[in-house]
Design a protein around this motif. Structure first.
Motif, PDB file in Angstrom:
ATOM      1  N   LYS A 194       0.828  -1.205   0.000  1.00  0.00           N
ATOM      2  CA  LYS A 194       0.000   0.000   0.000  1.00  0.00           C
ATOM      3  C   LYS A 194       0.866   1.260   0.000  1.00  0.00           C
ATOM      4  CE  LYS A 194      -4.176   1.702   2.235  1.00  0.00           C
ATOM      5  NZ  LYS A 194      -5.105   1.508   3.366  1.00  0.00           N
ATOM      6  N   LEU A 195       1.970   1.231   0.728  1.00  0.00           N
ATOM      7  CA  LEU A 195       2.888   2.373   0.769  1.00  0.00           C
ATOM      8  C   LEU A 195       3.484   2.626  -0.611  1.00  0.00           C
ATOM      9  CD1 LEU A 195       4.461   4.568   2.214  1.00  0.00           C
ATOM     10  CD2 LEU A 195       6.094   2.818   2.982  1.00  0.00           C
ATOM     11  N   GLU A 196       3.879   1.551  -1.296  1.00  0.00           N
ATOM     12  CA  GLU A 196       4.445   1.709  -2.643  1.00  0.00           C
ATOM     13  C   GLU A 196       3.404   2.268  -3.617  1.00  0.00           C
ATOM     14  OE1 GLU A 196       8.133  -0.946  -3.631  1.00  0.00           O
ATOM     15  OE2 GLU A 196       6.353  -2.217  -3.490  1.00  0.00           O
ATOM     16  N   LYS A 197       2.164   1.833  -3.463  1.00  0.00           N
ATOM     17  CA  LYS A 197       1.088   2.350  -4.304  1.00  0.00           C
ATOM     18  C   LYS A 197       0.903   3.843  -4.055  1.00  0.00           C
ATOM     19  CE  LYS A 197      -2.406   2.010  -7.142  1.00  0.00           C
ATOM     20  NZ  LYS A 197      -2.163   1.866  -8.584  1.00  0.00           N
ATOM     21  N   TYR A 198       0.990   4.245  -2.798  1.00  0.00           N
ATOM     22  CA  TYR A 198       0.863   5.655  -2.423  1.00  0.00           C
ATOM     23  C   TYR A 198       1.982   6.481  -3.065  1.00  0.00           C
ATOM     24  CZ  TYR A 198       0.864   9.827   0.564  1.00  0.00           C
ATOM     25  OH  TYR A 198       0.862  11.122   1.021  1.00  0.00           O
ATOM     26  N   LEU A 199       3.226   5.981  -2.991  1.00  0.00           N
ATOM     27  CA  LEU A 199       4.364   6.682  -3.576  1.00  0.00           C
ATOM     28  C   LEU A 199       4.193   6.841  -5.088  1.00  0.00           C
ATOM     29  CD1 LEU A 199       7.317   4.981  -1.641  1.00  0.00           C
ATOM     30  CD2 LEU A 199       6.439   7.305  -1.312  1.00  0.00           C
ATOM     31  N   TYR A 216      12.173  10.805  -5.898  1.00  0.00           N
ATOM     32  CA  TYR A 216      11.222  11.866  -6.237  1.00  0.00           C
ATOM     33  C   TYR A 216      12.011  13.100  -6.673  1.00  0.00           C
ATOM     34  CZ  TYR A 216       7.354  15.188  -5.742  1.00  0.00           C
ATOM     35  OH  TYR A 216       6.393  16.145  -5.974  1.00  0.00           O
ATOM     36  N   GLN A 217      11.642  13.650  -7.819  1.00  0.00           N
ATOM     37  CA  GLN A 217      12.360  14.804  -8.355  1.00  0.00           C
ATOM     38  C   GLN A 217      11.715  16.104  -7.895  1.00  0.00           C
ATOM     39  OE1 GLN A 217      15.290  14.562 -10.289  1.00  0.00           O
ATOM     40  NE2 GLN A 217      15.335  16.754  -9.760  1.00  0.00           N
ATOM     41  N   LYS A 218      12.420  16.814  -7.014  1.00  0.00           N
ATOM     42  CA  LYS A 218      11.990  18.154  -6.603  1.00  0.00           C
ATOM     43  C   LYS A 218      12.638  19.171  -7.538  1.00  0.00           C
ATOM     44  CE  LYS A 218      10.920  19.216  -2.459  1.00  0.00           C
ATOM     45  NZ  LYS A 218      10.950  19.652  -1.043  1.00  0.00           N
ATOM     46  N   PHE A 228      -9.822  10.093  -1.787  1.00  0.00           N
ATOM     47  CA  PHE A 228      -8.379  10.289  -1.741  1.00  0.00           C
ATOM     48  C   PHE A 228      -7.893  10.994  -2.985  1.00  0.00           C
ATOM     49  CE2 PHE A 228      -9.280   6.110   0.218  1.00  0.00           C
ATOM     50  CZ  PHE A 228      -8.988   6.433   1.530  1.00  0.00           C
ATOM     51  N   THR A 229      -6.747  11.653  -2.847  1.00  0.00           N
ATOM     52  CA  THR A 229      -6.063  12.188  -4.017  1.00  0.00           C
ATOM     53  C   THR A 229      -5.115  11.116  -4.521  1.00  0.00           C
ATOM     54  OG1 THR A 229      -4.393  13.154  -2.582  1.00  0.00           O
ATOM     55  CG2 THR A 229      -6.226  14.568  -3.234  1.00  0.00           C
ATOM     56  N   GLY A 230      -4.366  11.429  -5.563  1.00  0.00           N
ATOM     57  CA  GLY A 230      -3.540  10.433  -6.231  1.00  0.00           C
ATOM     58  C   GLY A 230      -4.144  10.286  -7.607  1.00  0.00           C
ATOM     59  N   ASP A 281       1.368   6.930  -6.768  1.00  0.00           N
ATOM     60  CA  ASP A 281       0.313   7.919  -7.008  1.00  0.00           C
ATOM     61  C   ASP A 281       0.806   9.345  -6.806  1.00  0.00           C
ATOM     62  OD1 ASP A 281      -1.490   5.949  -7.605  1.00  0.00           O
ATOM     63  OD2 ASP A 281      -2.467   5.931  -5.643  1.00  0.00           O
ATOM     64  N   LYS A 282       1.788   9.509  -5.918  1.00  0.00           N
ATOM     65  CA  LYS A 282       2.309  10.838  -5.596  1.00  0.00           C
ATOM     66  C   LYS A 282       3.449  11.272  -6.532  1.00  0.00           C
ATOM     67  CE  LYS A 282      -0.211  12.103  -2.091  1.00  0.00           C
ATOM     68  NZ  LYS A 282      -1.012  13.352  -2.128  1.00  0.00           N
ATOM     69  N   GLY A 283       3.764  10.438  -7.515  1.00  0.00           N
ATOM     70  CA  GLY A 283       4.774  10.831  -8.500  1.00  0.00           C
ATOM     71  C   GLY A 283       6.179  10.321  -8.247  1.00  0.00           C
TER      72      GLY A 283
END
Length: 369
Positions: free
Chosen positions: A18-23, A43-45, A165-167, A25-27
């Protein structure tokens, strides 16, 4: 200090999947996998690249600390408290236990576009077809004809939207709150059974062996298989991959399943093929109210009224039956035993479920035959 320890404990219970799915979804992007132990995500800032190590194995000695590190980094990247991120990711079983209800968490990942919204009409159709499926499961498991029992079952299987939820897009749904009534002391509550059937069907729909799904569909009673097909059909209109996270009041229940858009279409093909090769048969006693009508001789229409309920079944007469009976049909007078084959389809334009009947056998029960 106590609050921090409680937060750490809650974070350690988050599913790595679930954590990987969240990551995702967040890009975030998965850049490296270290066997079954961990995965590196980046993650590219604007000014730099941020990385996290997600532990995948709960038996890993440093699992809790690694999970905490991920949340500390997410807190900085998203610029919001860990508690808010935790609330989004919190184990659905914990939520189910706290709310005294079964929780179904759906997340949709669109295939052809990066969209964080969902068409209201299509989502509405998906939710209605899901509610219809759960209701059909409930009816198939309850033998009682008492109205009070059926109304109670319907209430227990009623879905509510608890959170979005967002994502890509996500929904947290809850079945009825309160103390569930068990049909039998040896059986699980009806809401648990319905959620279990849904999870198993979605899991079976992703299996390489199509026989697994066919066996699951064959094991369903009444209208349940038809309603599941309708659910998949409406789901396919979203053109999205689906993940389902089921949290249960029972600590031993619950689970996680994913199905891709491709597998949703494949599952529909399998079910349609099964219907053609082995359609559901219905056996009725009643009268023909209309028979042999239609301009096309190959597709003669009929209306059959069931004796006990007075319900009308409409459809076409099979070619083989037409050859055998010829013009020997008595409308409105004689009593017949009829065998109908039932198939279903969903009009994707209107969302309406269409049931088709084919009259394949007819036996005259009247004394003067």
């Amino acid at each position: 200090m106590i609050a921090l320890e409680l937060e750490r404990e809650a974070i350690s219970k988050i599913s790595p999947v679930k954590l990987e799915k969240y990551l995702e979804d967040k890009g975030w992007t998965k850049t490296k996998v270290i066997g079954d132990i961990a995965a590196v995500w980046s993650y590219q800032k604007t000014d730099k690249t941020v990385g996290v190590l997600v532990p995948l194995d709960r038996d890993f000695a440093d699992f809790d600390n690694r999970m905490m590190e991920v949340f500390i980094i997410l807190e900085k990247v998203e610029n919001r408290p860990r508690s808010a991120i935790l609330a989004t990711l919190q184990n659905t079983s914990i939520i189910a236990k706290a709310q005294h209800r079964e929780i179904l968490e759906f997340r949709f990942s669109y295939v052809y576009e990066n969209n964080q919204e969902a068409p209201a009409k299509k989502i509405g159709s998906v939710l209605k077809s899901l509610q219809d499926f759960l209701g059909a499961i409930g009816k198939s498991k309850i033998q009682s004809k008492r109205l009070s029992v059926r109304q109670e079952m319907k209430s227990e299987l009623e879905l509510s939207i608890v959170e979005t939820f967002t994502g890509s897009f996500g929904l947290r749904l809850g079945l009825s709150q309160g103390q569930p009534r068990q049909l039998n002391l040896l059986e699980d509550p009806i809401a648990e059974q319905a959620a279990q059937d849904l999870l198993e069907l979605i899991s079976a729909s992703t299996h390489e062996d199509s026989d697994i799904l066919q066996e699951k569909i064959s094991a369903l009673y009444g209208k349940s298989s038809i309603k599941f097909k309708s659910f998949l059909t409406h789901l396919s209109t979203l053109q999205a991959n689906l993940s389902l996270d089921w949290g249960s009041v029972d600590p031993g229940k619950g689970g996680f399943a994913e199905i891709s858009y491709t597998n949703i279409l494949r599952a529909l093909e399998i079910i349609n093929k099964k219907e053609v090769e082995n359609p559901r048969r219905i056996y009725l006693i009643g009268k023909l109210m209309l028979a042999g009508v239609g301009n096309n001789k190959k597709y003669r229409k009929f209306i059959f009224e069931e004796q006990e309920s007075h319900h009308d079944y409409q459809g076409t007469i099979s070619k083989e039956l037409l050859k055998n009976i010829g013009n020997d049909l008595n409308v409105g007078k004689k009593l017949y035993r009829a065998t109908l084959e039932e198939t279903t389809s969903v009009n994707t334009a209107t969302g309406e479920e269409e049931t088709n009947y084919l009259l394949v056998e007819l036996e005259n029960l009247s004394m003067d035959n």
